[in-house]
Design a protein around this motif. Structure first.
Motif, short mmCIF file in Angstrom:
data_model
loop_
_atom_site.label_atom_id
_atom_site.label_comp_id
_atom_site.label_asym_id
_atom_site.label_seq_id
_atom_site.Cartn_x
_atom_site.Cartn_y
_atom_site.Cartn_z
N PHE A 46 2.23 12.49 30.00
CA PHE A 46 2.74 11.13 29.93
C PHE A 46 4.25 11.12 30.12
O PHE A 46 4.96 11.65 29.29
N ASP A 47 4.70 10.52 31.22
CA ASP A 47 6.13 10.31 31.43
C ASP A 47 6.45 8.89 30.95
O ASP A 47 6.34 7.92 31.70
N ILE A 48 6.82 8.79 29.68
CA ILE A 48 7.02 7.47 29.05
C ILE A 48 8.08 6.66 29.80
O ILE A 48 7.89 5.46 30.07
N ASP A 49 9.20 7.29 30.12
CA ASP A 49 10.28 6.54 30.78
C ASP A 49 9.81 5.98 32.11
O ASP A 49 10.10 4.82 32.44
N ALA A 50 9.08 6.78 32.87
CA ALA A 50 8.57 6.32 34.16
C ALA A 50 7.54 5.21 33.98
O ALA A 50 7.53 4.22 34.74
N ASP A 74 -4.25 4.52 21.69
CA ASP A 74 -3.23 5.21 20.92
C ASP A 74 -2.12 5.61 21.89
O ASP A 74 -1.97 5.05 22.97
N PHE A 75 -1.35 6.59 21.53
CA PHE A 75 -0.26 7.09 22.35
C PHE A 75 -0.76 7.38 23.77
O PHE A 75 -1.84 7.94 23.92
N PRO A 76 -0.01 7.01 24.82
CA PRO A 76 1.33 6.44 24.79
C PRO A 76 1.36 4.91 24.77
O PRO A 76 2.43 4.32 24.63
N VAL A 77 0.18 4.28 24.91
CA VAL A 77 0.15 2.82 25.06
C VAL A 77 0.73 2.13 23.82
O VAL A 77 1.57 1.24 23.92
N SER A 78 0.26 2.55 22.63
CA SER A 78 0.67 1.87 21.40
C SER A 78 2.19 1.87 21.23
O SER A 78 2.77 0.87 20.80
N THR A 79 2.83 2.97 21.59
CA THR A 79 4.27 3.08 21.39
C THR A 79 5.08 2.35 22.46
O THR A 79 6.25 2.04 22.24
N MET A 80 4.45 2.05 23.58
CA MET A 80 5.16 1.29 24.62
C MET A 80 5.15 -0.20 24.33
O MET A 80 6.05 -0.93 24.76
N LEU A 98 6.12 0.22 13.60
CA LEU A 98 5.05 0.98 14.24
C LEU A 98 5.24 2.48 14.03
O LEU A 98 4.28 3.21 13.73
N LEU A 99 6.48 2.96 14.16
CA LEU A 99 6.73 4.39 13.99
C LEU A 99 6.54 4.82 12.54
O LEU A 99 6.23 5.99 12.28
N GLN A 191 14.64 5.45 21.23
CA GLN A 191 14.87 4.01 21.35
C GLN A 191 14.79 3.29 19.99
O GLN A 191 14.91 2.07 19.92
N ALA A 192 14.58 4.07 18.92
CA ALA A 192 14.42 3.46 17.60
C ALA A 192 15.59 3.80 16.69
O ALA A 192 16.29 4.80 16.90
#
Length: 434
Positions: A46-50, A74-80, A98-99, A191-192
């Protein structure tokens, strides 16, 4: 004519789209996919930034209103979701709240502040530290204990540790694979606003926890404008003598007073966290011998595994909760209006180290089984020629070859129907490794 709401679903696939179209109010909703489903379902990279960049570009290019941005994974969707919802002014909980659920160390510290008698002893450790086991002992944890990443996905990289040899074998696997989740999770942490003691424990860390157990279940709930609502409890029943799940069952068979205590604990912890206007589920154990309820973990989403169970028993999938909250509305979730008094999701498993699949049930065989057991739906998870070790999101002890959702008039009837169905499942293997 009522206004049409545009709802954007991260990783929207055909299966979820069909179910979403059956929800209350769906006639006034238009569902749009954001990020291809294979980018979040069928990969462990998962490239979250991309992904955030791609999602932002898709949403900015849309010419209509953006009324909700949601997801069920779940991750990575939930955190985005909190990041995207903040960018586009739609409803969900804050990234920090969330975190406090998803960062396992932060979550345990927050839980300890309000429900200390219901959490195990725990310690964070760096798997790349050669003195990690010594530090775990200094924190007061002794064999046996359980270890898992600070942020994991499914049951991957979770191990029961009974001996030093177990620990070092697990550490080898953790060192090799933890970066797949740790690196993208760290992109989110950046980002948190994190307290210093949490910022020091990044995604490459792991948790050691006292062994807890008992009757496992999940409280499905949501928070709407500060009000915590628990709308169902689902039992998680395991195969005998192993950690692998056998089936999820709804409604729960737990005693009413235990269910009421879990609901009260849920209200206390979610209020303390400051979680708001979003769905969640909390996994608990009831240790009947000790007379104790343990909180295992908090997930910041509905459980997709439970969607069909709520539809069968209550009359609508609990995806209703996510959509309504995403639109800023109180969820329109019915109760006991479904076709069955009880329902389950079964996991048809094999307990091999590895094997190559040489035959799976044909689509005609699947349809015949579904027809013979009304209300049944099957989802085969493997293909001919596939090695079991290539399956994503598996636990450390088995492989789930098929997911089977069934409804019945009683728990006994459920099990009887499943055993009859399972005896007709025609899988074959080669190169079986014990």
């Amino acid at each position: 004519m009522d206004q049409v709401n545009n709802i954007f679903v991260i990783g929207l696939n055909d299966f979820n789209r069909q179910r979403l179209e059956t929800l209350h109010g769906a006639g006034q909703w238009r569902f749009h996919g954001v990020i291809a489903p294979e980018a979040v379902y069928d990969t462990e990279e998962f490239d979250i930034d991309a992904m955030l960049g791609e999602a932002t570009a898709q949403l900015e290019a849309f010419e209509g209103s953006i009324d909700a941005i949601v997801g069920y994974m779940d991750f990575p969707v939930s955190t985005m979701l909190p990041i995207l919802c903040e960018r586009f002014g739609t409803t969900t909980t804050s990234l920090e709240s969330l975190l406090k659920c998803e960062h396992k160390y932060w979550s345990r510290r927050v839980q300890r502040e309000v429900i200390p008698d219901h959490i195990p002893a725990f310690a964070a450790f760096d798997p790349f530290d050669d003195e990690a086991m010594t530090h775990i002992g200094e924190a007061g944890l002794y064999f046996p204990f359980f270890i898992k990443p600070i942020k994991s996905s499914g049951s991957r990289l979770g191990f029961r540790i009974d001996t030093p040899e177990d620990f070092y074998q697990a550490i080898e696997q953790l060192r090799a694979a933890i970066g797949l989740i740790a690196d993208p999770f760290n992109s989110v942490l950046e980002q948190a606003q994190l307290p210093p003691e949490i910022a020091a424990v990044d995604g490459h860390f792991c948790m050691a926890e006292e062994i807890i157990g008992g009757w496992q279940c999940t409280v499905e709930g949501y928070v709407y404008n500060g009000e915590v609502v628990s709308y169902g409890i689902v039992d998680s029943l395991r195969y005998p003598q192993v950690l692998s799940f056998f089936h999820y069952r709804y409604p729960s068979g737990l005693p009413d007073d235990i269910q009421a205590s879990m609901v009260e604990l849920t209200d206390r912890i979610m209020t303390h966290i400051g979680y708001d206007n979003a769905a969640f589920n909390i996994e608990y154990f009831w240790d009947e011998v000790q007379g104790r309820i343990w909180l295992l973990e908090i997930n910041t989403r509905i459980s997709q595994s439970h969607c069909d169970l709520f539809e069968k028993v209550d009359g609508v999938s609990n995806q209703q909760v996510t959509i309504d909250l995403g639109l800023g509305r109180r969820p329109d979730m019915p109760h006991r209006e479904g076709a069955f008094p009880i329902a389950a999701k079964f996991f048809y498993r094999v307990f091999f180290s590895d094997a190559q699949v040489t035959r799976v049930p044909s689509s005609q065989e699947v349809r015949a089984l579904e027809a013979d057991f009304p209300g049944t739906r099957m989802d085969i998870q493997v293909e001919e020629g596939q090695w079991l070790s290539s399956l994503p999101e598996q636990d450390s002890y088995s492989y789930a070859l098929a997911h089977i959702w069934m409804g019945a008039s009683s728990a006994e009837q459920l099990l009887e129907n499943y055993e009859r169905l399972a005896s007709r499942m025609a899988f074959e293997f080669d190169n079986i490794q014990g």
